[in-house]
Design a protein around this motif. Structure first.
Motif, short mmCIF file in Angstrom:
data_model
loop_
_atom_site.label_atom_id
_atom_site.label_comp_id
_atom_site.label_asym_id
_atom_site.label_seq_id
_atom_site.Cartn_x
_atom_site.Cartn_y
_atom_site.Cartn_z
N GLU A 166 41.61 41.67 33.69
CA GLU A 166 42.56 40.62 33.31
C GLU A 166 42.23 39.31 34.01
OE1 GLU A 166 46.48 42.08 34.22
OE2 GLU A 166 46.29 43.72 32.79
N GLY A 167 41.94 39.37 35.30
CA GLY A 167 41.59 38.17 36.06
C GLY A 167 40.31 37.54 35.55
N ALA A 168 39.33 38.36 35.24
CA ALA A 168 38.06 37.84 34.71
C ALA A 168 38.29 37.19 33.35
CB ALA A 168 37.03 38.96 34.61
N ALA A 169 39.09 37.81 32.50
CA ALA A 169 39.36 37.24 31.17
C ALA A 169 40.06 35.89 31.29
CB ALA A 169 40.21 38.21 30.35
N ARG A 170 40.93 35.75 32.29
CA ARG A 170 41.66 34.51 32.50
C ARG A 170 40.78 33.42 33.11
NH1 ARG A 170 44.27 33.43 37.12
NH2 ARG A 170 44.30 35.62 37.69
N LEU A 171 39.96 33.80 34.08
CA LEU A 171 39.18 32.81 34.83
C LEU A 171 37.78 32.57 34.26
CD1 LEU A 171 40.15 34.05 38.39
CD2 LEU A 171 41.02 32.01 37.23
N LEU A 172 37.19 33.61 33.68
CA LEU A 172 35.82 33.54 33.16
C LEU A 172 35.77 34.22 31.80
CD1 LEU A 172 33.99 34.92 36.33
CD2 LEU A 172 34.55 32.55 35.86
N PRO A 173 36.24 33.56 30.76
CA PRO A 173 36.35 34.22 29.45
C PRO A 173 35.04 34.80 28.92
CG PRO A 173 37.44 32.08 29.44
CD PRO A 173 36.73 32.21 30.75
N ASP A 174 33.90 34.29 29.38
CA ASP A 174 32.61 34.78 28.89
C ASP A 174 32.11 36.01 29.67
OD1 ASP A 174 32.14 33.22 31.25
OD2 ASP A 174 30.02 33.16 30.72
N ALA A 175 32.80 36.39 30.74
CA ALA A 175 32.32 37.48 31.60
C ALA A 175 32.51 38.84 30.95
CB ALA A 175 33.05 37.43 32.93
N ARG A 176 31.59 39.73 31.26
CA ARG A 176 31.70 41.14 30.87
C ARG A 176 31.94 41.95 32.13
NH1 ARG A 176 26.33 42.72 28.97
NH2 ARG A 176 25.88 41.36 30.65
N VAL A 177 32.85 42.89 32.07
CA VAL A 177 33.15 43.77 33.20
C VAL A 177 32.90 45.20 32.75
CG1 VAL A 177 34.91 44.57 34.83
CG2 VAL A 177 34.89 42.17 34.10
N ARG A 178 32.09 45.91 33.51
CA ARG A 178 31.72 47.28 33.16
C ARG A 178 31.98 48.20 34.35
NH1 ARG A 178 25.45 48.04 32.62
NH2 ARG A 178 25.39 50.05 33.61
N ARG A 179 32.64 49.33 34.09
CA ARG A 179 32.87 50.31 35.16
C ARG A 179 31.55 51.01 35.48
NH1 ARG A 179 37.54 53.62 35.90
NH2 ARG A 179 38.18 53.10 33.79
N LEU A 180 31.32 51.24 36.77
CA LEU A 180 30.15 51.98 37.23
C LEU A 180 30.62 53.27 37.90
CD1 LEU A 180 28.15 48.98 38.75
CD2 LEU A 180 27.87 50.01 36.48
N LEU A 181 29.71 54.17 38.15
CA LEU A 181 30.08 55.49 38.64
C LEU A 181 30.65 55.50 40.05
CD1 LEU A 181 30.17 58.54 38.11
CD2 LEU A 181 27.84 58.67 39.02
N PHE A 182 30.01 54.90 41.00
CA PHE A 182 30.39 55.05 42.40
C PHE A 182 31.46 54.05 42.84
CE2 PHE A 182 26.02 56.90 42.47
CZ PHE A 182 26.41 58.20 42.72
N TRP A 183 32.62 54.11 42.20
CA TRP A 183 33.78 53.31 42.60
C TRP A 183 33.47 51.81 42.60
CZ3 TRP A 183 31.96 57.56 45.35
CH2 TRP A 183 32.66 58.76 45.11
N ARG A 184 32.68 51.40 41.65
CA ARG A 184 32.26 50.00 41.54
C ARG A 184 32.40 49.54 40.09
NH1 ARG A 184 32.18 51.20 46.14
NH2 ARG A 184 30.66 50.75 47.77
#
Length: 192
Positions: A166-184
């Motif tokens: 949500e924060g990334a969509a608000r602040l950086l609309p072009d950003a992609r956020v992807r879940r990674l395996l090790f709690w990252r």
């Protein structure tokens, strides 16, 4: 323990570096391992960390300029770097700091954040459950590796992955956020 979740993702982060990159900013550099890996590719790196003890313990490296500073208050040039990395350190500062970091890459540059998130959903816990045996096996396999004598300070993340998105969509609309395996998670934003 010799297995480090952040170090594990260095190859993934290096794949985000734009072709022909000459300059980089590594935020929360710790003792500089990732900064040195960037420098080994011919990139001149400004490596910044607020913990004086890790900056002092960082080994000198050609192409790496270490600086003890707080990213939230330091003078940060805009549109200057080809690549900006932030490894497991964004949760130590207000999330809005990502907006400052987003202004630092030059046109065509990339911001890559390897972040930590607080587990809160069934999907988070299932991912965590899958990570536990892999994590244990990796730690066992690498248990004889020497450890860094000085480690960067750690802090548990306050934001959930949903809040990060949500924060990334608000602040950086072009950003992609992807879940990674090790709690990252990996957040990537490319400047046009």
């Amino acid at each position: 323990m010799a297995f480090d979740h952040n170090d594990h993702y260095h190859p993934l982060l290096l794949r985000q570096v734009p072709s022909g990159a000459a300059t980089a900013l590594d935020v929360g550099c710790g003792t500089g391992l990732f900064a040195r890996r960037l420098a080994a590719r011919g990139v001149v790196v400004d490596a910044v960390d607020p913990a004086r003890e890790v900056i002092e313990a960082a080994p000198p490296a050609m192409g790496v300029r270490y600086r003890h500073a707080d990213i939230t208050t330091m003078d940060l040039p805009e549109a200057h770097y080809d690549f900006v990395s932030c490894l497991a350190s964004l949760h130590h500062v207000p999330f809005e700091t990502v907006r400052r970091l987003h202004r630092a890459p030059a046109p065509g540059g990339v911001l890559a954040v390897l972040g930590c998130y607080r587990e809160s959903t069934p999907s988070d816990f299932l991912t965590s459950l899958a990570a536990v045996p892999v994590n244990a096996a990796a730690r066992l396999a690498l248990s004889r590796r020497p450890q860094a004598p000085v480690r960067a300070p750690v802090k548990p993340p306050a934001m959930t992955l949903g809040e990060v998105r949500e924060g990334a969509a608000r602040l950086l609309p072009d950003a992609r956020v992807r879940r990674l395996l090790f709690w990252r998670y990996l957040l990537v934003s490319r400047r046009p």
